[in-house]
Scaffold this active site. Structure first.
Site, PDB file in Angstrom:
ATOM      1  N   GLY A  12       4.549  -7.200  -4.974  1.00 36.84           N
ATOM      2  CA  GLY A  12       5.841  -7.985  -4.601  1.00 36.84           C
ATOM      3  C   GLY A  12       5.223  -9.446  -4.384  1.00 36.84           C
ATOM      4  N   ARG A  15       7.163 -14.078  -2.768  1.00 34.44           N
ATOM      5  CA  ARG A  15       7.269 -14.362  -1.545  1.00 34.44           C
ATOM      6  C   ARG A  15       6.785 -13.646  -0.569  1.00 34.44           C
ATOM      7  NH1 ARG A  15      11.933 -11.452   2.028  1.00 34.44           N
ATOM      8  NH2 ARG A  15      12.187  -9.906   0.270  1.00 34.44           N
ATOM      9  N   ASN A  75       1.758  -4.719  -2.696  1.00 35.35           N
ATOM     10  CA  ASN A  75       2.383  -5.177  -1.270  1.00 35.35           C
ATOM     11  C   ASN A  75       3.917  -4.990  -1.287  1.00 35.35           C
ATOM     12  OD1 ASN A  75       2.551  -7.521   1.016  1.00 35.35           O
ATOM     13  ND2 ASN A  75       4.329  -7.787  -0.993  1.00 35.35           N
ATOM     14  N   SER A 131       1.496  -1.158   7.649  1.00 36.76           N
ATOM     15  CA  SER A 131       2.400  -1.157   8.226  1.00 36.76           C
ATOM     16  C   SER A 131       2.177  -0.609   9.996  1.00 36.76           C
ATOM     17  CB  SER A 131       4.282  -1.076   8.363  1.00 36.76           C
ATOM     18  OG  SER A 131       4.331  -1.322   9.470  1.00 36.76           O
ATOM     19  N   TYR A 145      10.580   5.004   6.598  1.00 41.80           N
ATOM     20  CA  TYR A 145       9.470   3.754   6.613  1.00 41.80           C
ATOM     21  C   TYR A 145       8.331   4.109   7.211  1.00 41.80           C
ATOM     22  CZ  TYR A 145       7.623  -1.354   7.076  1.00 41.80           C
ATOM     23  OH  TYR A 145       7.015  -2.849   6.679  1.00 41.80           O
ATOM     24  N   ALA A 146       8.223   3.866   8.471  1.00 41.23           N
ATOM     25  CA  ALA A 146       6.985   4.429   9.068  1.00 41.23           C
ATOM     26  C   ALA A 146       6.487   5.237   7.713  1.00 41.23           C
ATOM     27  CB  ALA A 146       7.480   5.305  10.199  1.00 41.23           C
ATOM     28  N   ALA A 147       7.433   6.670   7.654  1.00 41.11           N
ATOM     29  CA  ALA A 147       6.306   7.767   6.887  1.00 41.11           C
ATOM     30  C   ALA A 147       5.465   7.361   6.001  1.00 41.11           C
ATOM     31  CB  ALA A 147       7.312   8.832   6.554  1.00 41.11           C
ATOM     32  N   LYS A 149       5.069   4.134   5.541  1.00 42.68           N
ATOM     33  CA  LYS A 149       3.587   3.482   5.689  1.00 42.68           C
ATOM     34  C   LYS A 149       2.860   4.668   5.550  1.00 42.68           C
ATOM     35  CE  LYS A 149       4.768  -0.758   4.246  1.00 42.68           C
ATOM     36  NZ  LYS A 149       4.489  -1.521   3.009  1.00 42.68           N
TER      37      LYS A 149
END
Length: 239
Positions: A12, A15, A75, A131, A145-147, A149
């Site tokens: 990743g 950018r 990343n 994160s 998303y939280a899970a 990370k």
């Protein structure tokens, strides 16, 4: 690591945080192969949502780097909403996509990195970009998303504990809001400037700040730090 400079794969990296990481590492003498959606120059194109993509990316990077990778930086990630009111098929698709890209692909690459590091003297390093959400959680639309990370942090610690004795080191960084495209969209959706009131520093992080921390872990951190997770969130979440 070789005196000729470390060989590093950064996923990743076209950018945002990934681009900043690749730039800082190159500035410090590393030979970096990046990853994105399309192959161009030092960027290898692979869709990490596709099964087996992690393995294909690893093999291509290893060939590009003359058979040696010293550091893997995971990343690549997506930050897409999936609220509880979604249709079941859409909910399942969102969870599958996020976990595949954010966690499973990173796990596949980490497995191959560990095997590579164990086969040669000197070991190697893995740096995972997780994160703040791994510890604090995220919005009602971003459970997945939280899970993903949180899983990345747990994976990092497991690798560190399991392979430290064989010179395989693993670290993670947990950024809060960072001024990337994903963060811009999220800030706007949550009230923009009002959200900054939750950050004692008074601003979100720059990608270069995260990149400097990643470069430290990739190149300089003492071996005794293996398993460490560094927070970069302006004191918005203090553990």
């Amino acid at each position: 690591m070789s005196a000729s400079g470390p060989h590093i794969l950064v996923t990743g990296s076209t950018r945002g945080i990934g681009g900043a990481i690749a730039g800082v590492l190159r500035g410090r003498g590393a030979r970096v192969v990046g990853h994105g959606r399309a192959t161009t120059g030092d960027i290898l194109g692979e869709d990490l949502e596709a099964p087996g993509a992690g393995g294909r990316l690893w093999d291509r990077a290893l060939e590009r780097l003359d058979g040696r990778i010293d550091v893997l930086v995971n990343n690549a990630g997506v930050f897409e909403p999936a609220g509880v009111d979604l249709a079941e098929a859409d909910w399942e698709a969102a969870w599958s996509r996020t976990l595949q890209i954010n966690l499973r692909a990173a796990a596949d690459l980490s497995r191959l990195a560990v095997r590579h590091f164990l086969d040669r003297p000197g070991g190697g390093r893995i740096v995972n970009v997780a994160s703040r959400a791994a510890y604090r959680g995220d919005s009602p639309a971003h459970w997945h998303y939280a899970a993903s990370k949180a899983g990345m942090v747990a994976m990092t610690k497991s690798i560190a504990r399991g392979f430290a004795a064989r010179d395989v080191l693993a670290f993670a960084v947990c950024p809060g809001f960072t001024m990337t495209g994903m963060a811009d969209d999220y800030l706007a959706s949550r009230g923009g400037e009002k959200l900054l009131a939750d950050i004692p520093l008074g601003r979100v992080a720059d990608p270069e700040e995260v990149a400097v921390a990643v470069a430290f872990l990739a190149l300089e951190a003492p071996a005794s730090m293996t398993g460490a997770v560094l927070d970069i969130n302006g004191a918005s979440y203090v553990r």
